[in-house]
Design a protein around this motif. Structure first.
Motif, PDB file in Angstrom:
ATOM      1  N   ALA A 255      -9.178  16.473   6.158  1.00 57.97           N
ATOM      2  CA  ALA A 255     -10.282  16.074   5.283  1.00 57.97           C
ATOM      3  C   ALA A 255      -9.719  15.548   3.973  1.00 57.97           C
ATOM      4  O   ALA A 255      -8.648  15.969   3.517  1.00 57.97           O
ATOM      5  CB  ALA A 255     -11.196  17.269   5.022  1.00 57.97           C
ATOM      6  N   ALA A 256     -10.434  14.624   3.371  1.00 52.50           N
ATOM      7  CA  ALA A 256      -9.985  14.012   2.112  1.00 52.50           C
ATOM      8  C   ALA A 256      -9.704  15.072   1.051  1.00 52.50           C
ATOM      9  O   ALA A 256      -8.699  14.994   0.340  1.00 52.50           O
ATOM     10  CB  ALA A 256     -11.026  13.016   1.623  1.00 52.50           C
TER      11      ALA A 256
ATOM     12  N   HIS B 202      -9.679  14.640  -6.668  1.00 48.57           N
ATOM     13  CA  HIS B 202     -10.391  14.104  -5.509  1.00 48.57           C
ATOM     14  C   HIS B 202     -10.722  12.621  -5.653  1.00 48.57           C
ATOM     15  O   HIS B 202     -10.531  11.850  -4.708  1.00 48.57           O
ATOM     16  CB  HIS B 202     -11.673  14.908  -5.248  1.00 48.57           C
ATOM     17  N   ASN B 203     -11.228  12.229  -6.819  1.00 49.11           N
ATOM     18  CA  ASN B 203     -11.604  10.818  -6.978  1.00 49.11           C
ATOM     19  C   ASN B 203     -10.380   9.903  -6.938  1.00 49.11           C
ATOM     20  O   ASN B 203     -10.443   8.794  -6.399  1.00 49.11           O
ATOM     21  CB  ASN B 203     -12.424  10.597  -8.255  1.00 49.11           C
ATOM     22  N   THR B 204      -9.264  10.359  -7.470  1.00 50.39           N
ATOM     23  CA  THR B 204      -8.025   9.584  -7.411  1.00 50.39           C
ATOM     24  C   THR B 204      -7.546   9.466  -5.969  1.00 50.39           C
ATOM     25  O   THR B 204      -7.135   8.391  -5.519  1.00 50.39           O
ATOM     26  CB  THR B 204      -6.935  10.239  -8.288  1.00 50.39           C
ATOM     27  N   MET B 205      -7.630  10.579  -5.226  1.00 49.02           N
ATOM     28  CA  MET B 205      -7.198  10.562  -3.828  1.00 49.02           C
ATOM     29  C   MET B 205      -8.070   9.623  -3.014  1.00 49.02           C
ATOM     30  O   MET B 205      -7.560   8.894  -2.152  1.00 49.02           O
ATOM     31  CB  MET B 205      -7.252  11.982  -3.250  1.00 49.02           C
ATOM     32  N   SER B 206      -9.361   9.601  -3.287  1.00 46.33           N
ATOM     33  CA  SER B 206     -10.265   8.695  -2.577  1.00 46.33           C
ATOM     34  C   SER B 206      -9.847   7.243  -2.772  1.00 46.33           C
ATOM     35  O   SER B 206      -9.875   6.442  -1.831  1.00 46.33           O
ATOM     36  CB  SER B 206     -11.707   8.881  -3.042  1.00 46.33           C
ATOM     37  N   THR B 207      -9.455   6.905  -3.979  1.00 45.07           N
ATOM     38  CA  THR B 207      -9.002   5.543  -4.264  1.00 45.07           C
ATOM     39  C   THR B 207      -7.738   5.228  -3.474  1.00 45.07           C
ATOM     40  O   THR B 207      -7.623   4.159  -2.869  1.00 45.07           O
ATOM     41  CB  THR B 207      -8.754   5.366  -5.776  1.00 45.07           C
ATOM     42  N   HIS B 208      -6.797   6.156  -3.454  1.00 43.69           N
ATOM     43  CA  HIS B 208      -5.553   5.948  -2.706  1.00 43.69           C
ATOM     44  C   HIS B 208      -5.833   5.807  -1.207  1.00 43.69           C
ATOM     45  O   HIS B 208      -5.251   4.944  -0.539  1.00 43.69           O
ATOM     46  CB  HIS B 208      -4.572   7.092  -2.947  1.00 43.69           C
TER      47      HIS B 208
ATOM     48  N   ALA C 115       0.822  -1.216   0.000  1.00 43.75           N
ATOM     49  CA  ALA C 115       0.000   0.000   0.000  1.00 43.75           C
ATOM     50  C   ALA C 115       0.851   1.259   0.000  1.00 43.75           C
ATOM     51  O   ALA C 115       0.481   2.267  -0.609  1.00 43.75           O
ATOM     52  CB  ALA C 115      -0.942  -0.003   1.207  1.00 43.75           C
ATOM     53  N   LEU C 116       1.990   1.220   0.662  1.00 46.40           N
ATOM     54  CA  LEU C 116       2.860   2.396   0.724  1.00 46.40           C
ATOM     55  C   LEU C 116       3.844   2.474  -0.442  1.00 46.40           C
ATOM     56  O   LEU C 116       4.563   3.462  -0.572  1.00 46.40           O
ATOM     57  CB  LEU C 116       3.666   2.401   2.026  1.00 46.40           C
ATOM     58  N   SER C 117       3.847   1.464  -1.294  1.00 40.29           N
ATOM     59  CA  SER C 117       4.846   1.426  -2.368  1.00 40.29           C
ATOM     60  C   SER C 117       4.398   2.179  -3.609  1.00 40.29           C
ATOM     61  O   SER C 117       4.791   1.853  -4.719  1.00 40.29           O
ATOM     62  CB  SER C 117       5.195  -0.023  -2.717  1.00 40.29           C
ATOM     63  N   GLN C 118       3.606   3.205  -3.408  1.00 41.54           N
ATOM     64  CA  GLN C 118       3.144   4.062  -4.502  1.00 41.54           C
ATOM     65  C   GLN C 118       3.338   5.503  -4.045  1.00 41.54           C
ATOM     66  O   GLN C 118       3.033   5.845  -2.891  1.00 41.54           O
ATOM     67  CB  GLN C 118       1.677   3.744  -4.808  1.00 41.54           C
ATOM     68  N   ASP C 119       3.836   6.339  -4.906  1.00 46.56           N
ATOM     69  CA  ASP C 119       4.240   7.709  -4.585  1.00 46.56           C
ATOM     70  C   ASP C 119       3.153   8.511  -3.860  1.00 46.56           C
ATOM     71  O   ASP C 119       3.388   9.069  -2.786  1.00 46.56           O
ATOM     72  CB  ASP C 119       4.663   8.394  -5.893  1.00 46.56           C
ATOM     73  N   THR C 120       1.967   8.578  -4.426  1.00 42.11           N
ATOM     74  CA  THR C 120       0.898   9.398  -3.839  1.00 42.11           C
ATOM     75  C   THR C 120       0.466   8.858  -2.487  1.00 42.11           C
ATOM     76  O   THR C 120       0.234   9.625  -1.550  1.00 42.11           O
ATOM     77  CB  THR C 120      -0.315   9.473  -4.791  1.00 42.11           C
ATOM     78  N   ARG C 121       0.363   7.542  -2.358  1.00 43.81           N
ATOM     79  CA  ARG C 121      -0.061   6.962  -1.085  1.00 43.81           C
ATOM     80  C   ARG C 121       0.970   7.205   0.008  1.00 43.81           C
ATOM     81  O   ARG C 121       0.617   7.535   1.149  1.00 43.81           O
ATOM     82  CB  ARG C 121      -0.360   5.473  -1.248  1.00 43.81           C
ATOM     83  N   LEU C 122       2.235   7.068  -0.331  1.00 49.41           N
ATOM     84  CA  LEU C 122       3.277   7.330   0.663  1.00 49.41           C
ATOM     85  C   LEU C 122       3.262   8.800   1.082  1.00 49.41           C
ATOM     86  O   LEU C 122       3.348   9.121   2.270  1.00 49.41           O
ATOM     87  CB  LEU C 122       4.657   6.936   0.121  1.00 49.41           C
ATOM     88  N   LYS C 123       3.111   9.693   0.121  1.00 46.93           N
ATOM     89  CA  LYS C 123       3.036  11.126   0.448  1.00 46.93           C
ATOM     90  C   LYS C 123       1.803  11.425   1.309  1.00 46.93           C
ATOM     91  O   LYS C 123       1.874  12.222   2.246  1.00 46.93           O
ATOM     92  CB  LYS C 123       2.994  11.957  -0.829  1.00 46.93           C
ATOM     93  N   ALA C 124       0.686  10.795   0.996  1.00 49.78           N
ATOM     94  CA  ALA C 124      -0.542  11.018   1.777  1.00 49.78           C
ATOM     95  C   ALA C 124      -0.357  10.542   3.210  1.00 49.78           C
ATOM     96  O   ALA C 124      -0.735  11.242   4.159  1.00 49.78           O
ATOM     97  CB  ALA C 124      -1.728  10.305   1.123  1.00 49.78           C
ATOM     98  N   PHE C 125       0.231   9.376   3.373  1.00 51.22           N
ATOM     99  CA  PHE C 125       0.452   8.869   4.727  1.00 51.22           C
ATOM    100  C   PHE C 125       1.385   9.791   5.507  1.00 51.22           C
ATOM    101  O   PHE C 125       1.109  10.136   6.653  1.00 51.22           O
ATOM    102  CB  PHE C 125       1.010   7.438   4.696  1.00 51.22           C
ATOM    103  N   ARG C 126       2.462  10.216   4.890  1.00 49.35           N
ATOM    104  CA  ARG C 126       3.403  11.115   5.575  1.00 49.35           C
ATOM    105  C   ARG C 126       2.735  12.448   5.915  1.00 49.35           C
ATOM    106  O   ARG C 126       2.978  13.024   6.980  1.00 49.35           O
ATOM    107  CB  ARG C 126       4.645  11.333   4.724  1.00 49.35           C
TER     108      ARG C 126
ATOM    109  N   ARG D 284      -5.944  18.387  -2.224  1.00 50.77           N
ATOM    110  CA  ARG D 284      -5.476  19.727  -2.584  1.00 50.77           C
ATOM    111  C   ARG D 284      -3.976  19.877  -2.307  1.00 50.77           C
ATOM    112  O   ARG D 284      -3.217  20.335  -3.155  1.00 50.77           O
ATOM    113  CB  ARG D 284      -6.249  20.795  -1.815  1.00 50.77           C
ATOM    114  N   GLN D 285      -3.551  19.466  -1.120  1.00 50.36           N
ATOM    115  CA  GLN D 285      -2.141  19.636  -0.758  1.00 50.36           C
ATOM    116  C   GLN D 285      -1.213  18.784  -1.618  1.00 50.36           C
ATOM    117  O   GLN D 285      -0.064  19.160  -1.847  1.00 50.36           O
ATOM    118  CB  GLN D 285      -1.928  19.319   0.726  1.00 50.36           C
ATOM    119  N   LEU D 286      -1.706  17.655  -2.099  1.00 53.43           N
ATOM    120  CA  LEU D 286      -0.870  16.783  -2.929  1.00 53.43           C
ATOM    121  C   LEU D 286      -1.109  16.985  -4.423  1.00 53.43           C
ATOM    122  O   LEU D 286      -0.505  16.304  -5.242  1.00 53.43           O
ATOM    123  CB  LEU D 286      -1.108  15.317  -2.554  1.00 53.43           C
ATOM    124  N   SER D 287      -2.001  17.929  -4.766  1.00 47.18           N
ATOM    125  CA  SER D 287      -2.338  18.216  -6.171  1.00 47.18           C
ATOM    126  C   SER D 287      -2.793  16.956  -6.916  1.00 47.18           C
ATOM    127  O   SER D 287      -2.295  16.637  -8.008  1.00 47.18           O
ATOM    128  CB  SER D 287      -1.155  18.861  -6.890  1.00 47.18           C
ATOM    129  N   VAL D 288      -3.732  16.260  -6.306  1.00 50.67           N
ATOM    130  CA  VAL D 288      -4.274  15.024  -6.865  1.00 50.67           C
ATOM    131  C   VAL D 288      -5.780  15.205  -7.015  1.00 50.67           C
ATOM    132  O   VAL D 288      -6.423  15.758  -6.123  1.00 50.67           O
ATOM    133  CB  VAL D 288      -3.967  13.831  -5.922  1.00 50.67           C
TER     134      VAL D 288
END
Length: 124
Positions: A34-35, A46-52, A12-23, A40-44
């Motif tokens: 909030a999701a 919303h629907n993609t961020m929800s999946t991550h 789960a953490l071996s993907q760039d956006t997910r690792l950044k989100a967790f950190r 917004r902070q990761l410039s992703v």
């Protein structure tokens, strides 16, 4: 922690956006974010961020709580602790002095936050 659970967690953490989100979530403990704010902070998108975030939640890295119309995500510090303990389980073949520097670095985190996180997960 079983090895299959550890593998799922690492995957789960071996993907760039997910690792950044967790950190990002770790840095916003204990309030969480909030999701939409995470996106917004990761410039992703919303629907993609929800999946991550869903992947991170299934692996145990994040917990969520609905607050009115928003879903607030928090890092699961108790899960992070379990993963670290799994990694250190057989550390240094029982020679604690070899791992002392690593353990000292981990001691910078307040343990009461880990206890609060565990309590929140039980109540969810």
């Amino acid at each position: 922690m079983e090895i299959t659970h550890a593998i799922t967690s690492f995957a789960a953490l071996s993907q760039d956006t997910r690792l950044k989100a967790f950190r990002l979530l770790v840095s916003h403990e204990p309030k969480g974010l909030a999701a939409g704010e995470i996106a917004r902070q990761l410039s992703v998108p919303h629907n993609t961020m929800s999946t991550h975030l869903a992947v991170l939640a299934r692996a145990g890295w994040v917990i969520s709580e609905r607050q009115s119309r928003q879903i607030i995500y928090r890092a699961s510090l108790s899960h992070m602790q379990s993963v670290i303990e799994f990694l250190l389980q057989d550390c240094c073949a029982g020679n604690a002095e070899l791992c002392a520097a690593l353990v000292d670095n981990l001691n910078g985190c307040p343990t009461d936050q880990l206890d609060n996180d565990t309590d929140n997960q039980r109540n969810s």
